[in-house]
Scaffold this motif. Structure first.
Motif, PDB file in Angstrom:
ATOM      1  N   VAL A 170       0.816  -1.212   0.000  1.00  0.00           N
ATOM      2  CA  VAL A 170       0.000   0.000   0.000  1.00  0.00           C
ATOM      3  C   VAL A 170       0.849   1.262   0.000  1.00  0.00           C
ATOM      4  CG1 VAL A 170      -1.740   1.279   1.304  1.00  0.00           C
ATOM      5  CG2 VAL A 170      -1.879  -1.220   1.142  1.00  0.00           C
ATOM      6  N   ASN A 171       1.968   1.249   0.706  1.00  0.00           N
ATOM      7  CA  ASN A 171       2.788   2.446   0.843  1.00  0.00           C
ATOM      8  C   ASN A 171       3.959   2.446  -0.135  1.00  0.00           C
ATOM      9  OD1 ASN A 171       1.852   1.486   3.823  1.00  0.00           O
ATOM     10  ND2 ASN A 171       1.531   3.675   3.487  1.00  0.00           N
ATOM     11  N   ASN A 172       4.703   3.555  -0.159  1.00  0.00           N
ATOM     12  CA  ASN A 172       5.836   3.711  -1.068  1.00  0.00           C
ATOM     13  C   ASN A 172       7.069   3.039  -0.471  1.00  0.00           C
ATOM     14  OD1 ASN A 172       7.344   4.602  -3.279  1.00  0.00           O
ATOM     15  ND2 ASN A 172       7.858   6.545  -2.267  1.00  0.00           N
ATOM     16  N   ASN A 173       6.971   1.710  -0.313  1.00  0.00           N
ATOM     17  CA  ASN A 173       8.063   0.938   0.264  1.00  0.00           C
ATOM     18  C   ASN A 173       8.383  -0.270  -0.611  1.00  0.00           C
ATOM     19  OD1 ASN A 173       8.238   2.540   2.676  1.00  0.00           O
ATOM     20  ND2 ASN A 173       6.407   1.493   3.428  1.00  0.00           N
ATOM     21  N   ASP A 174       9.574  -0.814  -0.427  1.00  0.00           N
ATOM     22  CA  ASP A 174       9.937  -2.043  -1.152  1.00  0.00           C
ATOM     23  C   ASP A 174       9.180  -3.226  -0.574  1.00  0.00           C
ATOM     24  OD1 ASP A 174      11.717  -0.380  -2.391  1.00  0.00           O
ATOM     25  OD2 ASP A 174      13.510  -1.208  -1.433  1.00  0.00           O
ATOM     26  N   MET A 175       9.019  -4.277  -1.402  1.00  0.00           N
ATOM     27  CA  MET A 175       8.460  -5.534  -0.943  1.00  0.00           C
ATOM     28  C   MET A 175       9.567  -6.576  -1.027  1.00  0.00           C
ATOM     29  SD  MET A 175       5.112  -7.603  -2.335  1.00  0.00           S
ATOM     30  CE  MET A 175       4.038  -6.229  -1.899  1.00  0.00           C
ATOM     31  N   ILE A 176       9.822  -7.273   0.064  1.00  0.00           N
ATOM     32  CA  ILE A 176      10.925  -8.233   0.089  1.00  0.00           C
ATOM     33  C   ILE A 176      10.412  -9.637   0.396  1.00  0.00           C
ATOM     34  CG2 ILE A 176      12.633  -6.495   0.735  1.00  0.00           C
ATOM     35  CD1 ILE A 176      12.419  -7.460   3.613  1.00  0.00           C
ATOM     36  N   PHE A 177      11.152 -10.637  -0.128  1.00  0.00           N
ATOM     37  CA  PHE A 177      10.813 -12.043   0.063  1.00  0.00           C
ATOM     38  C   PHE A 177      12.064 -12.768   0.549  1.00  0.00           C
ATOM     39  CE2 PHE A 177       8.142 -10.217  -3.168  1.00  0.00           C
ATOM     40  CZ  PHE A 177       6.883 -10.734  -2.938  1.00  0.00           C
ATOM     41  N   GLY A 178      11.890 -13.658   1.501  1.00  0.00           N
ATOM     42  CA  GLY A 178      13.050 -14.363   2.021  1.00  0.00           C
ATOM     43  C   GLY A 178      12.736 -15.792   2.401  1.00  0.00           C
ATOM     44  N   THR A 179      13.772 -16.616   2.442  1.00  0.00           N
ATOM     45  CA  THR A 179      13.687 -17.971   2.971  1.00  0.00           C
ATOM     46  C   THR A 179      14.901 -18.201   3.854  1.00  0.00           C
ATOM     47  OG1 THR A 179      14.894 -18.964   1.112  1.00  0.00           O
ATOM     48  CG2 THR A 179      12.482 -18.832   0.917  1.00  0.00           C
ATOM     49  N   ASN A 180      14.763 -19.090   4.837  1.00  0.00           N
ATOM     50  CA  ASN A 180      15.881 -19.421   5.732  1.00  0.00           C
ATOM     51  C   ASN A 180      16.500 -18.169   6.344  1.00  0.00           C
ATOM     52  OD1 ASN A 180      17.544 -21.240   7.079  1.00  0.00           O
ATOM     53  ND2 ASN A 180      19.118 -21.185   5.483  1.00  0.00           N
ATOM     54  N   ASP A 181      15.635 -17.202   6.657  1.00  0.00           N
ATOM     55  CA  ASP A 181      16.052 -15.941   7.278  1.00  0.00           C
ATOM     56  C   ASP A 181      17.042 -15.166   6.410  1.00  0.00           C
ATOM     57  OD1 ASP A 181      15.795 -14.089   9.327  1.00  0.00           O
ATOM     58  OD2 ASP A 181      17.567 -14.824  10.399  1.00  0.00           O
ATOM     59  N   THR A 182      16.898 -15.299   5.086  1.00  0.00           N
ATOM     60  CA  THR A 182      17.805 -14.627   4.142  1.00  0.00           C
ATOM     61  C   THR A 182      17.004 -13.985   3.022  1.00  0.00           C
ATOM     62  OG1 THR A 182      19.532 -16.263   4.588  1.00  0.00           O
ATOM     63  CG2 THR A 182      19.772 -14.942   2.589  1.00  0.00           C
ATOM     64  N   LEU A 183      17.345 -12.761   2.654  1.00  0.00           N
ATOM     65  CA  LEU A 183      16.684 -12.071   1.556  1.00  0.00           C
ATOM     66  C   LEU A 183      16.899 -12.821   0.245  1.00  0.00           C
ATOM     67  CD1 LEU A 183      15.241  -9.475   0.435  1.00  0.00           C
ATOM     68  CD2 LEU A 183      17.534  -8.560   0.072  1.00  0.00           C
ATOM     69  N   ARG A 184      15.821 -13.084  -0.486  1.00  0.00           N
ATOM     70  CA  ARG A 184      15.917 -13.778  -1.764  1.00  0.00           C
ATOM     71  C   ARG A 184      15.483 -12.915  -2.938  1.00  0.00           C
ATOM     72  NH1 ARG A 184      19.320 -17.650  -0.024  1.00  0.00           N
ATOM     73  NH2 ARG A 184      18.369 -18.999   1.566  1.00  0.00           N
ATOM     74  N   MET A 185      14.505 -12.036  -2.712  1.00  0.00           N
ATOM     75  CA  MET A 185      14.013 -11.227  -3.825  1.00  0.00           C
ATOM     76  C   MET A 185      13.453  -9.917  -3.297  1.00  0.00           C
ATOM     77  SD  MET A 185      11.277 -12.189  -6.865  1.00  0.00           S
ATOM     78  CE  MET A 185       9.801 -12.056  -5.862  1.00  0.00           C
ATOM     79  N   THR A 186      13.639  -8.860  -4.100  1.00  0.00           N
ATOM     80  CA  THR A 186      13.130  -7.543  -3.745  1.00  0.00           C
ATOM     81  C   THR A 186      12.348  -6.971  -4.919  1.00  0.00           C
ATOM     82  OG1 THR A 186      15.054  -7.104  -2.335  1.00  0.00           O
ATOM     83  CG2 THR A 186      13.768  -5.193  -3.047  1.00  0.00           C
ATOM     84  N   ILE A 187      11.179  -6.437  -4.622  1.00  0.00           N
ATOM     85  CA  ILE A 187      10.458  -5.611  -5.601  1.00  0.00           C
ATOM     86  C   ILE A 187      10.514  -4.190  -5.065  1.00  0.00           C
ATOM     87  CG2 ILE A 187       8.295  -5.178  -6.812  1.00  0.00           C
ATOM     88  CD1 ILE A 187       7.518  -8.064  -6.334  1.00  0.00           C
ATOM     89  N   ALA A 188      11.299  -3.357  -5.706  1.00  0.00           N
ATOM     90  CA  ALA A 188      11.482  -1.989  -5.236  1.00  0.00           C
ATOM     91  C   ALA A 188      10.194  -1.195  -5.403  1.00  0.00           C
ATOM     92  CB  ALA A 188      12.626  -1.322  -5.985  1.00  0.00           C
ATOM     93  N   SER A 189      10.081  -0.105  -4.663  1.00  0.00           N
ATOM     94  CA  SER A 189       8.863   0.712  -4.719  1.00  0.00           C
ATOM     95  C   SER A 189       8.594   1.241  -6.122  1.00  0.00           C
ATOM     96  CB  SER A 189       8.964   1.870  -3.725  1.00  0.00           C
ATOM     97  OG  SER A 189      10.091   2.684  -4.019  1.00  0.00           O
ATOM     98  N   GLY A 190       9.644   1.385  -6.932  1.00  0.00           N
ATOM     99  CA  GLY A 190       9.463   1.863  -8.305  1.00  0.00           C
ATOM    100  C   GLY A 190       9.136   0.763  -9.293  1.00  0.00           C
ATOM    101  N   GLY A 191       9.141  -0.505  -8.845  1.00  0.00           N
ATOM    102  CA  GLY A 191       8.770  -1.613  -9.720  1.00  0.00           C
ATOM    103  C   GLY A 191       9.922  -2.485 -10.164  1.00  0.00           C
ATOM    104  N   SER A 192      11.167  -2.098  -9.908  1.00  0.00           N
ATOM    105  CA  SER A 192      12.313  -2.927 -10.283  1.00  0.00           C
ATOM    106  C   SER A 192      12.353  -4.182  -9.429  1.00  0.00           C
ATOM    107  CB  SER A 192      13.624  -2.144 -10.124  1.00  0.00           C
ATOM    108  OG  SER A 192      13.631  -1.001 -10.954  1.00  0.00           O
ATOM    109  N   VAL A 193      12.785  -5.295 -10.051  1.00  0.00           N
ATOM    110  CA  VAL A 193      12.813  -6.581  -9.365  1.00  0.00           C
ATOM    111  C   VAL A 193      14.262  -7.051  -9.256  1.00  0.00           C
ATOM    112  CG1 VAL A 193      12.088  -9.000  -9.429  1.00  0.00           C
ATOM    113  CG2 VAL A 193      10.526  -7.188 -10.206  1.00  0.00           C
TER     114      VAL A 193
END
Length: 205
Positions: free
Chosen positions: A168-191
């Motif tokens: 909803v807000n102007n923030n990045d969306m992050i995905f992780g497994t095993n307590d480690t960052l795996r993927m980021t969708i930046a607020s501007g849409g970059s993956v």
């Protein structure tokens, strides 16, 4: 015909109306309404073909938010104190400030410093859990069922139908497994896969 009967053989007290026993107070203090042999502090037993209901009514006339409250409170004693401690409570109140029938339910627990509201179900069916704000809603349409997770004004949504996963807000969306960052969708849409700061539309590292 009504009567009050005290039985000296077992020290129970019985209350009768219309020639039928309606309430019993046992010698150990247990009370039975519609039950002559209550096994707990209070037992309410409906007549055959009925559904027992306990109705608490606030007699005040008020339309303020959280007004018209009625509460069930759960308390007990500590081993080191003589005063009862309030452990938890469930409260039904008015929802909003209009002259209407809207109501909500709130749930409270004691974290050591007194009772604090932890969860509420409002008149629209929205469930909100304390400050972490987990809200679910379903208005009968699968496209409008969602869960919001966040804090204050910063949150995201996971839902069915058209909702999907939604920031909803102007923030990045992050995905992780095993307590480690795996993927980021930046607020501007970059993956970015394997990176927290994708500089172009798609980055894998």
């Amino acid at each position: 015909i009504g009567q009050i009967e005290y039985n000296n053989s077992d020290n129970d007290m019985a209350f009768y109306t219309n020639t039928a026993q309606q309430m019993t107070i046992k010698s150990d203090g247990k009370v039975g309404i519609g039950d002559s042999t209550p096994s707990h502090t209070l037992v309410v037993k409906g007549a055959s073909g009925t559904s027992p209901m306990i109705n608490t009514i606030n007699s005040d006339t008020e339309d303020g938010d959280t007004g018209r409250e009625s509460t069930i409170r759960f308390s007990g004693f500590r081993s080191s104190g003589s005063a009862a401690v309030d452990n938890a409570q469930i409260t039904g109140t008015h929802d909003g400030s209009g002259d209407d029938n809207d109501g909500m339910m709130t749930f409270w627990t004691n974290g050591g410093s007194g009772l604090v509201e932890r969860m509420r179900i409002d008149s629209g069916g929205v469930i909100q859990i304390e400050d972490g704000m987990i809200v679910t809603k379903n208005d009968g349409s699968s496209t409008n069922a969602y869960m919001s997770i966040g804090h204050d004004a910063s949150y995201g949504q996971i839902g069915a139908g058209e909702s999907g996963i939604w920031g909803v807000n102007n923030n990045d969306m992050i995905f992780g497994t095993n307590d480690t960052l795996r993927m980021t969708i930046a607020s501007g849409g970059s993956v970015g896969v394997g990176t927290a700061d994708p500089k172009v539309k798609f980055v894998a590292s």
